[in-house]
Design a protein around this motif. Structure first.
Motif, PDB file in Angstrom:
ATOM      1  N   GLY A 578       0.815  -1.211   0.000  1.00  0.00           N
ATOM      2  CA  GLY A 578       0.000   0.000   0.000  1.00  0.00           C
ATOM      3  C   GLY A 578       0.852   1.267   0.000  1.00  0.00           C
ATOM      4  N   ILE A 579       1.940   1.224  -0.770  1.00  0.00           N
ATOM      5  CA  ILE A 579       2.786   2.431  -0.874  1.00  0.00           C
ATOM      6  C   ILE A 579       2.732   2.955  -2.307  1.00  0.00           C
ATOM      7  N   VAL A 580       2.475   4.243  -2.422  1.00  0.00           N
ATOM      8  CA  VAL A 580       2.543   4.903  -3.729  1.00  0.00           C
ATOM      9  C   VAL A 580       3.902   5.598  -3.809  1.00  0.00           C
ATOM     10  N   TYR A 581       4.618   5.331  -4.905  1.00  0.00           N
ATOM     11  CA  TYR A 581       5.917   5.979  -5.127  1.00  0.00           C
ATOM     12  C   TYR A 581       5.743   7.019  -6.220  1.00  0.00           C
ATOM     13  N   LEU A 582       5.886   8.268  -5.842  1.00  0.00           N
ATOM     14  CA  LEU A 582       5.804   9.348  -6.824  1.00  0.00           C
ATOM     15  C   LEU A 582       7.213   9.874  -7.063  1.00  0.00           C
ATOM     16  N   GLY A 603      -7.900   6.910   2.065  1.00  0.00           N
ATOM     17  CA  GLY A 603      -7.127   7.924   2.779  1.00  0.00           C
ATOM     18  C   GLY A 603      -5.650   7.658   2.607  1.00  0.00           C
ATOM     19  N   ILE A 604      -4.851   8.583   3.112  1.00  0.00           N
ATOM     20  CA  ILE A 604      -3.410   8.320   3.125  1.00  0.00           C
ATOM     21  C   ILE A 604      -2.852   8.705   4.488  1.00  0.00           C
ATOM     22  N   ASN A 605      -1.806   8.014   4.899  1.00  0.00           N
ATOM     23  CA  ASN A 605      -1.174   8.339   6.188  1.00  0.00           C
ATOM     24  C   ASN A 605      -0.701   9.784   6.192  1.00  0.00           C
ATOM     25  N   ALA A 606      -0.829  10.414   7.329  1.00  0.00           N
ATOM     26  CA  ALA A 606      -0.406  11.817   7.417  1.00  0.00           C
ATOM     27  C   ALA A 606       1.106  11.951   7.220  1.00  0.00           C
ATOM     28  N   ASN A 607       1.842  10.883   7.572  1.00  0.00           N
ATOM     29  CA  ASN A 607       3.295  10.955   7.422  1.00  0.00           C
ATOM     30  C   ASN A 607       3.764  10.135   6.223  1.00  0.00           C
ATOM     31  N   GLY A 608       4.645  10.699   5.497  1.00  0.00           N
ATOM     32  CA  GLY A 608       5.278   9.981   4.381  1.00  0.00           C
ATOM     33  C   GLY A 608       6.754  10.311   4.375  1.00  0.00           C
ATOM     34  N   ASN A 633      16.862  11.866   3.080  1.00  0.00           N
ATOM     35  CA  ASN A 633      15.514  11.415   3.465  1.00  0.00           C
ATOM     36  C   ASN A 633      14.910  12.378   4.473  1.00  0.00           C
ATOM     37  N   THR A 634      13.674  12.774   4.245  1.00  0.00           N
ATOM     38  CA  THR A 634      12.988  13.591   5.257  1.00  0.00           C
ATOM     39  C   THR A 634      11.578  13.051   5.444  1.00  0.00           C
ATOM     40  N   THR A 635      11.080  13.236   6.651  1.00  0.00           N
ATOM     41  CA  THR A 635       9.693  12.846   6.887  1.00  0.00           C
ATOM     42  C   THR A 635       8.820  14.025   6.489  1.00  0.00           C
ATOM     43  N   ILE A 636       7.763  13.709   5.756  1.00  0.00           N
ATOM     44  CA  ILE A 636       6.824  14.790   5.429  1.00  0.00           C
ATOM     45  C   ILE A 636       5.535  14.491   6.178  1.00  0.00           C
ATOM     46  N   ASN A 637       4.920  15.519   6.721  1.00  0.00           N
ATOM     47  CA  ASN A 637       3.683  15.251   7.458  1.00  0.00           C
ATOM     48  C   ASN A 637       2.556  16.185   7.026  1.00  0.00           C
ATOM     49  N   GLY A 638       1.415  15.923   7.632  1.00  0.00           N
ATOM     50  CA  GLY A 638       0.239  16.707   7.258  1.00  0.00           C
ATOM     51  C   GLY A 638      -0.315  16.300   5.905  1.00  0.00           C
ATOM     52  N   LEU A 639      -0.014  15.069   5.493  1.00  0.00           N
ATOM     53  CA  LEU A 639      -0.492  14.632   4.171  1.00  0.00           C
ATOM     54  C   LEU A 639      -1.964  14.250   4.239  1.00  0.00           C
ATOM     55  N   ASN A 640      -2.677  14.497   3.166  1.00  0.00           N
ATOM     56  CA  ASN A 640      -4.011  13.924   2.990  1.00  0.00           C
ATOM     57  C   ASN A 640      -4.215  13.713   1.496  1.00  0.00           C
ATOM     58  N   LYS A 641      -5.434  13.450   1.074  1.00  0.00           N
ATOM     59  CA  LYS A 641      -5.630  13.097  -0.334  1.00  0.00           C
ATOM     60  C   LYS A 641      -5.353  14.269  -1.280  1.00  0.00           C
ATOM     61  N   ASN A 642      -5.307  15.451  -0.730  1.00  0.00           N
ATOM     62  CA  ASN A 642      -4.926  16.647  -1.512  1.00  0.00           C
ATOM     63  C   ASN A 642      -3.843  17.374  -0.751  1.00  0.00           C
ATOM     64  N   PHE A 643      -2.684  17.408  -1.298  1.00  0.00           N
ATOM     65  CA  PHE A 643      -1.630  18.156  -0.609  1.00  0.00           C
ATOM     66  C   PHE A 643      -0.719  18.808  -1.647  1.00  0.00           C
ATOM     67  N   VAL A 654      11.694  11.361  -4.691  1.00  0.00           N
ATOM     68  CA  VAL A 654      10.742  10.255  -4.563  1.00  0.00           C
ATOM     69  C   VAL A 654       9.890  10.542  -3.336  1.00  0.00           C
ATOM     70  N   LEU A 655       8.586  10.541  -3.507  1.00  0.00           N
ATOM     71  CA  LEU A 655       7.695  10.625  -2.350  1.00  0.00           C
ATOM     72  C   LEU A 655       7.124   9.241  -2.102  1.00  0.00           C
ATOM     73  N   GLN A 656       7.282   8.770  -0.877  1.00  0.00           N
ATOM     74  CA  GLN A 656       6.657   7.494  -0.488  1.00  0.00           C
ATOM     75  C   GLN A 656       5.395   7.829   0.289  1.00  0.00           C
ATOM     76  N   LEU A 657       4.258   7.438  -0.244  1.00  0.00           N
ATOM     77  CA  LEU A 657       2.977   7.780   0.377  1.00  0.00           C
ATOM     78  C   LEU A 657       2.259   6.488   0.750  1.00  0.00           C
ATOM     79  N   HIS A 658       1.887   6.374   2.003  1.00  0.00           N
ATOM     80  CA  HIS A 658       1.224   5.150   2.474  1.00  0.00           C
ATOM     81  C   HIS A 658      -0.283   5.345   2.325  1.00  0.00           C
ATOM     82  N   VAL A 659      -0.897   4.551   1.468  1.00  0.00           N
ATOM     83  CA  VAL A 659      -2.320   4.775   1.172  1.00  0.00           C
ATOM     84  C   VAL A 659      -3.183   3.670   1.784  1.00  0.00           C
ATOM     85  N   LYS A 660      -4.433   4.041   2.060  1.00  0.00           N
ATOM     86  CA  LYS A 660      -5.408   3.045   2.550  1.00  0.00           C
ATOM     87  C   LYS A 660      -6.409   2.811   1.426  1.00  0.00           C
ATOM     88  N   ASN A 661      -6.626   1.541   1.108  1.00  0.00           N
ATOM     89  CA  ASN A 661      -7.536   1.256  -0.013  1.00  0.00           C
ATOM     90  C   ASN A 661      -8.988   1.561   0.346  1.00  0.00           C
TER      91      ASN A 661
END
Ligand code: AHR
Length: 661
Positions: A578-582, A603-608, A633-643, A654-661
């Motif tokens: 469940g990881i999206v790699y952008l 949804g997506i995890n707030a942290n990526g 590498n840095t942690t990005i937070n405050g993520l949601n479906k629109n960021f 590369v952004l690693q985004l943890h998504v929920k199906n």
């Protein structure tokens, strides 16, 4: 009207583009994380290798002695020097003391006036030095015969310190192999300013051959590979190794093509051969060593077989007896790699110390046969294809150029271009036909004209932009490998500028292109997602002036200004994790903010995580400054479906985004 592209105009254009960029509508990336566009090829990213730039001898192959069988120069013992003064003794090449058909030349040591306190011997200076480290065990071995002289074998610094030493019993008048281990103390400073010395303090004559010195190797392989370089490859996460070339498999002439049968068995049975890159190869890196290299990295080989065409444009008649021999050689080679002990060549591999067969899926027939203008490749390919498919129907065969006689499983495309040419060409495969053979991009690299061993950040940006295009088209492109892989950075060692990994005797470093590839290789899912990006600002594309033949005095055509996308990207998803790699490449000299909308998930995890490689285009890594440009590498937070995310100037992200199906 056509515009002449002057430097002033380029500056003005850049200014205009900066203004346009400011006034542009927002850049929006829409990702449908529930809609896969294609499956990712599980073997998309690999590595390609050949003996070039001292890739093996003086590179990954851990042997420390240069010219160990004395064939590098037929006039003098190159890289060997006399220990002791000329009035005490001498060294010379000797052709009348052959051991076998491979070891035909040896070193003669005349120690006529050696005596206690007056040693006479010979020393090797290695491949631009002999790297010695504290508390380390080295294995030295050699064949010798001669008068009953005892010898010391030692590692010595060039300023005369003995770092480790061992003795061997007096020689006998018959060739015999001697081995010693040499262990350095804790007080030895790491350095390459050393030599291997073999010397005696008694008068007499002796002969030596296959003088070898190995440091510890990766996974403790006998006749193995250098640890630091193998670790860099392991850290890259490749999935295959294309070997043994490249030009190297072709050879310069029919007398020097890559004859795999001369690269197997004990080292004493390997005569070596003149390579294609102006120096002799020991063939210590032989077919078995390529396979164990793959085994150690848990990757598969892509085996290139010689197909009857050499670099000086000699080719064999596809219907002639010589071609039959090469077809049989290829079948034998495949059997050596994949056969069990009941097969002739599988049994040879077992005798060579590797009972288990290796997995093999891909075989490439020749290399760059588009250079063969005789038209013989179609016939040569057909012969190889039919014979290999008949015996090994599951093997996937790769043609090195288009053929009409048969349908290959894959065709190998090669690209060496300027960074901006790659950036302009990111859509190269988007509309390529999907009904023919698959594609293997077996060699590619963004290159600048500078005579430097490794690429700079500008190259890494071109490489990464090109990789977004390859990854997006992975339904068609099953495999891709950058080339060349290695360069020894010492003066005189390099034949080809711009290579992925550089090293000297002591250390190695990854170029910015290495790190860009590592980011791509390590961060990839199993499907390519459906995406759309709007509002991407263009930047000027300055085409390289067309190449002109020497002496061409016609007026050069004006360079026509063009534009290209300032951002390129690709999105994949690991459906299990469940990881999206952008992945986004920003070739602009300023940051760019992108509004990212992710659909098709609950949804997506707030942290990526954001992994960023950025730097000035001209910046680079070197042997003395190996980590000027590395991914952060840095942690990005405050993520949601629109960021919104701002991609740094001149960056690969590369952004690693943890998504929920
Ligand atoms: O990668 C260097 C050389 O480029 C390869 O040996 C050859 O295949 C290509 O022309």
């Amino acid at each position: 009207m056509r515009t002449k592209f002057t430097p002033a105009l380029i500056v003005l254009s850049l200014f205009n583009f900066a203004v346009i960029a400011q006034n542009n509508p927002p850049i929006v990336l829409k990702i449908d994380a529930a809609k896969a566009k294609a499956k990712v090829s599980p073997t998309l990213y690999g590595i390609m290798t050949e003996e070039i730039n001292h890739s093996y001898d003086g590179g990954i192959y851990a042997e420390l002695i240069q010219n160990r069988i004395f064939k590098d120069d037929n006039k003098a013992p190159a890289h060997w020097s006399l220990i002791g003064t000329a009035d005490l003794g001498s060294i010379s090449l000797e052709n009348n003391q052959r051991i076998n058909d491979s070891l035909t030349v040896c070193l003669k040591l005349s120690a006529a006036n050696a005596s206690k306190g007056n040693r006479v011997g010979f020393a090797n200076d290695g491949y631009w030095g002999i790297p010695i480290r504290p508390k380390t065990t080295y294995h030295a071995s050699f064949y010798a015969k001669g008068d009953a002289l005892p010898f010391t074998v030692s590692l010595e610094s060039n300023d005369g310190k003995v770092l480790a030493t061992a003795t061997i019993k007096p020689l006998i008048d018959k060739w015999k192999q001697y081995s010693v281990t040499l262990t350095t103390g804790a007080d030895v400073a790491p350095s390459a300013n050393n030599k291997l010395v073999i010397a005696t303090q008694q008068p007499g004559v002796a002969y030596f051959n296959l003088v070898s010195l190995f440091p510890p190797t990766y996974k403790d392989r006998k006749n193995g590979n250098r640890i630091d370089i193998m670790q860099k490859l392991a850290d890259l996460h490749p999935t295959f190794l294309r070997c043994p070339g490249g030009n190297y498999v072709e050879g310069n002439t029919m007398a020097t093509y890559y004859d795999w049968k001369k690269t197997i068995h004990d080292l004493s049975l390997r005569p070596g051969h003149p390579g294609t890159w102006k120096y002799r190869s020991t063939d210590g890196m032989g077919i078995l060593e390529y396979m164990t290299w793959c085994e150690d990295l848990k990757i598969q080989p892509v085996l290139a077989v010689f197909a009857g065409y050499t670099l000086n444009k000699e080719y064999v008649d596809p219907a002639g007896p010589q071609m039959k021999k090469f077809v049989q050689d290829a079948l034998d080679e495949i059997e050596y790699i994949t056969g069990d002990a009941t097969t002739k060549w599988g049994a040879e591999r077992v005798l060579d110390g590797h009972p288990a067969p290796f997995a093999l899926t891909y075989v490439e027939i020749g290399n760059e046969d588009f250079f063969d203008k005789s038209g013989s490749y179609d016939g040569r390919y057909a012969q190889m294809h039919d014979a290999i498919k008949a015996k090994y129907p599951k093997l996937q065969l790769i043609a090195t150029t288009k053929v009409t006689s048969r349908v290959p499983d894959l065709v190998d495309d090669h690209f060496y271009k300027l960074p901006q040419e790659f950036e302009k060409d990111i859509h190269h495969y988007d509309n390529a036909p999907r009904n023919g053979p698959k594609i293997f991009v077996g060699e590619w690299a963004a290159r600048i004209p500078n005579p430097v061993p490794t690429p700079n950040m500008a190259c890494a940006l071109g490489d990464a932009a090109w990789m977004t295009g390859m990854e997006r088209n992975t339904d068609l492109i099953l495999m891709a490998s950058y080339a060349p892989l290695f360069v020894n950075v010492n003066p005189g060692a390099m034949q080809w500028r711009i290579n992925m990994i550089g090293y000297d005797a002591m250390t190695s470093y990854g170029s910015p292109s290495y790190y860009a590839q590592q980011m791509f290789y390590q961060n990839i899912g199993d499907v390519v997602l459906t995406t759309e990006m709007s509002g991407i600002p263009d930047v000027p594309y300055i085409p390289a002036p067309p190449r002109r033949a020497p002496g061409d005095t016609t007026k050069p055509k004006p360079v026509v200004p063009q534009t290209m996308q300032s951002l390129s990207y690709v999105v994949t998803k690991d459906t299990k994790k469940g990881i999206v790699y952008l992945k986004v490449v920003n070739i602009m000299g300023s940051p760019q903010a992108v509004q990212i909308n992710i659909d098709g998930v609950s949804g997506i995890n707030a942290n990526g995580t954001a992994i960023t490689l950025a730097g000035k285009p001209e910046d680079t890594n070197t042997i003395t400054d190996p980590e000027k440009i590395i991914p952060v590498n840095t942690t990005i937070n405050g993520l949601n479906k629109n960021f919104s995310y701002t991609f740094a100037a001149n960056s690969v992200t590369v952004l690693q985004l943890h998504v929920k199906n």
